[in-house]
Enzyme design. Structure first.
Site, short mmCIF file in Angstrom:
data_model
loop_
_atom_site.label_atom_id
_atom_site.label_comp_id
_atom_site.label_asym_id
_atom_site.label_seq_id
_atom_site.Cartn_x
_atom_site.Cartn_y
_atom_site.Cartn_z
N THR A 159 -4.65 3.45 10.05
CA THR A 159 -3.79 3.20 8.94
C THR A 159 -3.68 4.34 7.88
O THR A 159 -2.68 4.40 7.29
CB THR A 159 -4.09 1.77 8.21
N LYS A 180 -8.53 9.60 0.65
CA LYS A 180 -8.96 8.45 1.70
C LYS A 180 -10.01 7.75 1.17
O LYS A 180 -11.06 8.45 0.45
CB LYS A 180 -9.44 9.07 3.02
N GLU A 229 -17.80 4.97 8.39
CA GLU A 229 -16.68 5.39 7.35
C GLU A 229 -15.99 6.76 8.09
O GLU A 229 -16.48 7.43 8.66
CB GLU A 229 -17.22 5.91 6.10
N ASP A 230 -14.52 6.86 7.44
CA ASP A 230 -14.01 8.03 7.89
C ASP A 230 -13.62 9.09 6.61
O ASP A 230 -13.17 10.10 6.91
CB ASP A 230 -12.73 7.89 8.78
N LYS A 275 -6.70 -3.82 -0.45
CA LYS A 275 -6.46 -5.28 -0.68
C LYS A 275 -5.74 -5.69 0.42
O LYS A 275 -5.23 -6.90 0.48
CB LYS A 275 -5.59 -5.27 -2.20
N ASN A 276 -5.12 -4.96 1.47
CA ASN A 276 -4.20 -5.40 2.62
C ASN A 276 -5.42 -5.76 3.69
O ASN A 276 -4.84 -6.10 4.77
CB ASN A 276 -3.23 -4.26 3.00
N ASP A 286 -15.70 0.28 7.25
CA ASP A 286 -14.62 0.69 6.47
C ASP A 286 -13.30 0.19 7.49
O ASP A 286 -13.89 0.22 8.60
CB ASP A 286 -14.42 2.09 6.47
N LEU A 287 -12.28 0.17 6.97
CA LEU A 287 -11.06 -0.47 7.96
C LEU A 287 -10.23 0.64 8.15
O LEU A 287 -9.81 1.16 9.24
CB LEU A 287 -10.36 -1.41 7.22
N ASP A 288 -9.59 1.32 7.23
CA ASP A 288 -8.55 2.46 7.23
C ASP A 288 -9.28 3.66 8.03
O ASP A 288 -9.91 4.34 7.22
CB ASP A 288 -7.86 2.66 6.09
N SER A 337 -13.68 -2.61 2.96
CA SER A 337 -12.70 -1.55 2.61
C SER A 337 -12.35 -1.75 1.22
O SER A 337 -12.32 -2.70 0.58
CB SER A 337 -11.64 -1.99 3.58
N ALA A 338 -11.88 -0.57 0.81
CA ALA A 338 -11.07 -0.60 -0.47
C ALA A 338 -9.59 -1.00 -0.48
O ALA A 338 -9.25 -1.49 -1.57
CB ALA A 338 -10.90 0.85 -1.11
N LYS A 390 -15.22 2.97 -4.44
CA LYS A 390 -15.60 4.44 -3.81
C LYS A 390 -15.28 5.62 -4.49
O LYS A 390 -14.19 5.54 -4.83
CB LYS A 390 -15.48 4.38 -2.33
C1 BG6 Z 1 -8.47 2.67 1.78
C2 BG6 Z 1 -7.55 3.71 2.08
O1 BG6 Z 1 -9.15 1.95 2.86
O2 BG6 Z 1 -7.82 1.55 0.95
C3 BG6 Z 1 -7.07 4.30 0.98
O3 BG6 Z 1 -8.42 4.71 2.84
C4 BG6 Z 1 -6.30 3.19 0.19
O4 BG6 Z 1 -6.20 5.31 1.50
C5 BG6 Z 1 -7.35 2.27 -0.59
O5 BG6 Z 1 -5.69 3.64 -0.94
C6 BG6 Z 1 -6.44 1.09 -0.76
O6 BG6 Z 1 -5.80 0.30 0.06
P1 BG6 Z 1 -4.50 -0.60 -0.25
O7 BG6 Z 1 -4.11 -1.23 0.90
O8 BG6 Z 1 -5.16 -1.73 -1.14
O9 BG6 Z 1 -3.59 0.05 -1.20
MG MG Z 2 -11.25 5.17 5.46
#
Ligand code: BG6
Ligand code: MG
Length: 224
Positions: A16, A44, A170-171, A118-119, A8-10, A115-116, A146
Site C-alpha cells: 500500500t 513512510k 518494518e519497511d 487507521k485503515n 508493520d502493515l503498509d 501499523s500507524a 512512530k
Molecule cells: C503507515 C504508512 O503505515 O500508516 C503511512 O506507512 C501512513 O504512509 C500511515 O500515513 C497512516 O495511515 P492511514 O491509513 O491511517 O492514513
Molecule cells: Mg510501512
C-alpha cells in the site's frame, strides 16, 4: 525465547506504500508542494496528520491552514487512498508473508499488527488475513506515533510478551527507529542504507521466514 512478531502493515504485508505515495503526491500538487519519491521516504510509517504536517513544512506552508482545514485535507487524501486500494485482494499480499504467518501459527508464536494506519483492519479484511493475527494495536490508542516506541510497546503487551521476547518487522526508517526505541530487535525490508538502524535488512519480503526471524532475534539479544 522469541514469543511474538510485531508486523508493520503498509510495505510489509502488502504494498500500500505506493498508494499512500500517489495520494499524497496528488494532494501535494493541489497545494503546490512537490512530493517526490525521495521525500515520500520521510512519510513512510508516519501517521496521516503528521504526514500532512511534514508536507506543509516541506512546502513552506506550515502556518497556512487551520486545524479544521488540515482535517479536511487529511480526509481528502484518505478518500483518494481508499479509492486506490478498493480493488485489493489476497493476491496483493506480499511474497513470503502468508507462508511466514502459517509458520508462526504452527510454532505457536503470536502475530500482532503494529501499523500507524487507521485503515489497517479494513485492509486485513480485503487481504483475508485477519484470522492469522492475534491482535491489532489501534494507533489512536497510543500517545505518540512512530518514530516513538509506543505502538511497538503496546504490541508486545497485546501479545502478552516482554519487548525483549518480540521482533518487529518494518519497511520505514521511522518504524525501525520506533522498534529500536522500544528495545525490540528489528528486521527491515528495503534499502540497507535507509534502514541501517535495523538488526537485519532484507531486500524483499520473500526472504522472510521464521528461521530468519529467530536467527536475527538470537543474535540481537545474545548480549542482552
Ligand atoms: C503507515 C504508512 O503505515 O500508516 C503511512 O506507512 C501512513 O504512509 C500511515 O500515513 C497512516 O495511515 P492511514 O491509513 O491511517 O492514513
Ligand atoms: Mg510501512
Amino acid at each position: 525465547m522469541l514469543k511474538a512478531v510485531l508486523f508493520d502493515l503498509d510495505g510489509v504485508i502488502t504494498d500500500t506504500a505506493k498508494f499512500h505515495f500517489l495520494a499524497w503526491r496528488d494532494l501535494g500538487a493541489e497545494l503546490g508542494v512537490t512530493v517526490d519519491e525521495a521525500f515520500n521516504e520521510e512519510l513512510k510509517g508516519v501517521s496521516r496528520i503528521d504526514s500532512l504536517e511534514r508536507i506543509l513544512v516541506f512546502g513552506g506552508l506550515a502556518d497556512k491552514y487551520s486545524t479544521a482545514e488540515k482535517e479536511a485535507l487529511c480526509t481528502k487524501k484518505n478518500d483518494h487512498y481508499l479509492e486506490l486500494i478498493q480493488e485489493m485482494t489476497p493476491a496483493d499480499i506480499l511474497p513470503g508473508i502468508l507462508p511466514l504467518l502459517e509458520e508462526l501459527r504452527e510454532a505457536g508464536l503470536k502475530a500482532i499488527v503494529t501499523s500507524a494506519s487507521k485503515n489497517a483492519p479494513g485492509i486485513l479484511e480485503l487481504l483475508q488475513v485477519k484470522d492469522y493475527f492475534d491482535g491489532i494495536v489501534d494507533p489512536a490508542s497510543v500517545a505518540a506515533g512512530k518514530p516513538a516506541p509506543d505502538i511497538f510497546l503496546a504490541g508486545a503487551e497485546l501479545a502478552g510478551a516482554k519487548p525483549a521476547e518480540c521482533i518487529g518487522v518494518e519497511d520505514a526508517a521511522s518504524g525501525v527507529e520506533a522498534i529500536k526505541a522500544a528495545h525490540i530487535p528489528a528486521i527491515a525490508i528495503g534499502d540497507a542504507e535507509v534502514l541501517a538502524q535495523a538488526d537485519r535488512v532484507l531486500a524483499d519480503t520473500s526472504d522472510l521466514s521464521l528461521a530468519v526471524l529467530r536467527d536475527t532475534w538470537e543474535k540481537a539479544t545474545a548480549n542482552g
